[in-house]
Design a protein around this motif. Sequence first.
Motif, PDB file in Angstrom:
ATOM      1  N   CYS A  88       0.866  -1.181   0.000  1.00 62.24           N
ATOM      2  CA  CYS A  88       0.000   0.000   0.000  1.00 62.24           C
ATOM      3  C   CYS A  88       0.902   1.230   0.000  1.00 62.24           C
ATOM      4  N   VAL A  89       1.428   1.548  -1.167  1.00 62.53           N
ATOM      5  CA  VAL A  89       2.409   2.629  -1.295  1.00 62.53           C
ATOM      6  C   VAL A  89       1.820   3.965  -0.883  1.00 62.53           C
ATOM      7  N   GLN A  90       0.555   4.198  -1.179  1.00 63.64           N
ATOM      8  CA  GLN A  90      -0.044   5.503  -0.893  1.00 63.64           C
ATOM      9  C   GLN A  90      -0.129   5.794   0.602  1.00 63.64           C
ATOM     10  N   ILE A  91       0.046   4.794   1.437  1.00 58.15           N
ATOM     11  CA  ILE A  91       0.080   4.996   2.889  1.00 58.15           C
ATOM     12  C   ILE A  91       1.495   4.804   3.429  1.00 58.15           C
ATOM     13  N   GLY A  92       2.161   3.726   2.985  1.00 59.64           N
ATOM     14  CA  GLY A  92       3.471   3.390   3.522  1.00 59.64           C
ATOM     15  C   GLY A  92       4.553   4.395   3.171  1.00 59.64           C
ATOM     16  N   LEU A  93       4.593   4.830   1.915  1.00 57.18           N
ATOM     17  CA  LEU A  93       5.643   5.754   1.493  1.00 57.18           C
ATOM     18  C   LEU A  93       5.511   7.122   2.161  1.00 57.18           C
ATOM     19  N   GLY A 109     -14.126   5.548   0.356  1.00 60.18           N
ATOM     20  CA  GLY A 109     -14.343   4.497  -0.641  1.00 60.18           C
ATOM     21  C   GLY A 109     -13.231   4.342  -1.643  1.00 60.18           C
ATOM     22  N   ALA A 110     -12.033   4.784  -1.293  1.00 59.45           N
ATOM     23  CA  ALA A 110     -10.919   4.728  -2.236  1.00 59.45           C
ATOM     24  C   ALA A 110     -10.518   3.288  -2.566  1.00 59.45           C
ATOM     25  N   TYR A 111     -10.853   2.351  -1.689  1.00 61.15           N
ATOM     26  CA  TYR A 111     -10.418   0.963  -1.896  1.00 61.15           C
ATOM     27  C   TYR A 111     -11.589   0.010  -2.164  1.00 61.15           C
ATOM     28  N   ASN A 112     -12.768   0.549  -2.394  1.00 63.26           N
ATOM     29  CA  ASN A 112     -13.939  -0.308  -2.580  1.00 63.26           C
ATOM     30  C   ASN A 112     -13.804  -1.227  -3.777  1.00 63.26           C
ATOM     31  N   THR A 113     -13.139  -0.777  -4.829  1.00 67.60           N
ATOM     32  CA  THR A 113     -12.994  -1.595  -6.039  1.00 67.60           C
ATOM     33  C   THR A 113     -11.564  -2.110  -6.207  1.00 67.60           C
ATOM     34  N   ALA A 114     -10.736  -1.946  -5.188  1.00 69.79           N
ATOM     35  CA  ALA A 114      -9.342  -2.388  -5.285  1.00 69.79           C
ATOM     36  C   ALA A 114      -9.238  -3.893  -5.122  1.00 69.79           C
ATOM     37  N   LYS A 115      -8.069  -4.428  -5.418  1.00 72.62           N
ATOM     38  CA  LYS A 115      -7.831  -5.856  -5.253  1.00 72.62           C
ATOM     39  C   LYS A 115      -7.910  -6.238  -3.784  1.00 72.62           C
ATOM     40  N   THR A 116      -8.141  -7.526  -3.551  1.00 71.80           N
ATOM     41  CA  THR A 116      -8.294  -8.006  -2.173  1.00 71.80           C
ATOM     42  C   THR A 116      -7.050  -7.720  -1.340  1.00 71.80           C
ATOM     43  N   SER A 128      -4.349  -4.607   3.010  1.00 69.19           N
ATOM     44  CA  SER A 128      -3.188  -3.822   3.440  1.00 69.19           C
ATOM     45  C   SER A 128      -3.527  -2.379   3.757  1.00 69.19           C
ATOM     46  N   CYS A 129      -4.536  -1.814   3.093  1.00 69.52           N
ATOM     47  CA  CYS A 129      -4.782  -0.377   3.184  1.00 69.52           C
ATOM     48  C   CYS A 129      -5.942   0.011   4.092  1.00 69.52           C
ATOM     49  N   ARG A 130      -6.947  -0.802   4.178  1.00 69.26           N
ATOM     50  CA  ARG A 130      -8.159  -0.416   4.906  1.00 69.26           C
ATOM     51  C   ARG A 130      -7.916  -0.425   6.413  1.00 69.26           C
ATOM     52  N   THR A 131      -8.641   0.434   7.114  1.00 62.11           N
ATOM     53  CA  THR A 131      -8.561   0.468   8.577  1.00 62.11           C
ATOM     54  C   THR A 131      -9.707  -0.282   9.234  1.00 62.11           C
ATOM     55  N   ASP A 132     -10.616  -0.817   8.437  1.00 66.76           N
ATOM     56  CA  ASP A 132     -11.766  -1.537   8.994  1.00 66.76           C
ATOM     57  C   ASP A 132     -11.769  -3.001   8.573  1.00 66.76           C
ATOM     58  N   PRO A 180      -3.061   0.140   9.555  1.00 61.01           N
ATOM     59  CA  PRO A 180      -2.619  -0.661   8.394  1.00 61.01           C
ATOM     60  C   PRO A 180      -1.161  -1.098   8.523  1.00 61.01           C
ATOM     61  N   LEU A 181      -0.871  -2.302   8.106  1.00 59.67           N
ATOM     62  CA  LEU A 181       0.477  -2.859   8.232  1.00 59.67           C
ATOM     63  C   LEU A 181       1.543  -2.059   7.482  1.00 59.67           C
ATOM     64  N   PRO A 182       1.243  -1.466   6.308  1.00 60.42           N
ATOM     65  CA  PRO A 182       2.279  -0.668   5.638  1.00 60.42           C
ATOM     66  C   PRO A 182       2.814   0.488   6.480  1.00 60.42           C
ATOM     67  N   ILE A 183       2.022   0.985   7.430  1.00 66.51           N
ATOM     68  CA  ILE A 183       2.527   2.023   8.330  1.00 66.51           C
ATOM     69  C   ILE A 183       3.640   1.457   9.200  1.00 66.51           C
ATOM     70  N   PHE A 184       3.416   0.260   9.719  1.00 67.09           N
ATOM     71  CA  PHE A 184       4.463  -0.387  10.510  1.00 67.09           C
ATOM     72  C   PHE A 184       5.665  -0.729   9.637  1.00 67.09           C
ATOM     73  N   ALA A 185       5.407  -1.132   8.391  1.00 62.42           N
ATOM     74  CA  ALA A 185       6.513  -1.479   7.489  1.00 62.42           C
ATOM     75  C   ALA A 185       7.415  -0.272   7.263  1.00 62.42           C
ATOM     76  N   ALA A 186       6.821   0.910   7.137  1.00 67.15           N
ATOM     77  CA  ALA A 186       7.619   2.124   6.976  1.00 67.15           C
ATOM     78  C   ALA A 186       8.476   2.381   8.211  1.00 67.15           C
ATOM     79  N   ILE A 187       7.909   2.126   9.378  1.00 64.86           N
ATOM     80  CA  ILE A 187       8.669   2.283  10.623  1.00 64.86           C
ATOM     81  C   ILE A 187       9.797   1.270  10.690  1.00 64.86           C
TER      82      ILE A 187
END
Length: 443
Positions: free
Chosen positions: A102-107, A154-161, A166-170, A302-309
């Motif tokens: 989830c680059v848009q969050i992790g990066l 709803g940015a991830y409603n149509t995204a891949k599973t 990786s990106c959703r908080t719910d 989201p896990l990508p936040i931890f990955a960035a850390i």
Amino acid sequence: MIQNGLDLEGKFLVVIGEDRLSMWEMEATSSRLSMGDLWRFVYTIRTIQGSLIVSSFVNIFLGFSKTWGNLARLFSPISIVPVVCVVGLGLFSRGFPLLANCVQIGLPMLILLVITQQYLKRLHHAAHHVLERFALLLCIAVIWAFAAILTVAGAYNTAKTQTQVSCRTDRSYLMSSAPWIKVPYPFQWGTPIFRASHVFGMMGAALVSSAESTGAFFAAARLSGATPPPAHVLSRSIGFQGIGMLIEGIFGSVVGTTVSVENVGLLGLTHIGSRRVVQISCGFMIFFSIFGKFGAFFASIPLPIFAAIYCVLFGIVAAVGISFIQFANTNSIRNIYVLGITLFLAISVQQYFVNNTAPDGHGPVKTDGGWFNDILNTIFSSSPTVAIIVGTLIDNTLEGKSKAVDRGLPWWVPFQNRKGDVRNDEFYRLPLRINEYMPTRFL
């Protein structure tokens, strides 16, 4: 007592009480799992429980018999460098590969953390101490809120599973399925299951945790400005780690005890090494484990936040391993050889075993002894363990005595003795006057 007729893999029949059956049915309903999935989960937990209980005595024996401390006396700055390095580098898969899910969050998290914690704190002296200590929490809050906004919008409603996971908080119904209060108790999942194939594999994992923890101990000592851990401190630490594994097995934990490499890196990032901070953090973890809704709230990050850390924290741990080389002769070809072959094999051997391990857990070592296979496959799948084996062996057999000065032993050896340095007791005495109640041989 009643019997439930579900036979998992045709190998066992779970026998439970009516109260526990009704409780598990409610658990399955609240967590949206089928009863078959829940039975498999319970059986797996009970198997892990039995394996942890037995394998914990490996660490208890290695620690309180002082066996691990006697092994540590063979270490030198040359052999410790690759061990500590791969404690951080060996976890590279948890860094950018996980961030990229989830680059848009992790990066943004990675960039914001570096800028805030390292650059902004230098703009004004008043902001230096605040940002140095609290920049990480500030960045997590900002990016976590950003991720929540994207989820609600709803940015991830149509995204891949995979992207949604990786990106959703719910994700995974965390908040709705978590109980408000749940107090763990011994053998809450039932009687532990002891199977030799799982026990021997877990015993290999216990040895691996000892090796990885040892590297993290040296890194933590270096980052906190303490002396290198003496042999008796390493022994008792591994012993207490075994006691922790035993307690976790009794209470039905999913994993055993090992050192948190993330917290070691956090020590270097924030420059906070107070024991009181660790004790307060422990209290928070106990609180979140009992009050499930609060724990689930933080688990929604989201896990990508931890990955960035992790990209920062694991890098700090790997770099602090390199700093041990200053106490040895860096111009010695002999030392360069030992460092090079140990560091490369630690990463390369681990990668080979990971790549050639089947989904069912069977690794490259395939002999007639299944228990032997499990132990070796587990040991050689750990970079720090391979580094300890290779580095200690070559460093002590390749002109070990004649090159003592080049190896840095005149600086190193005094710290390995209980009374070798007056600062050892200050740094490594146990809290709460425990030293007064425990036999000296266990300290």
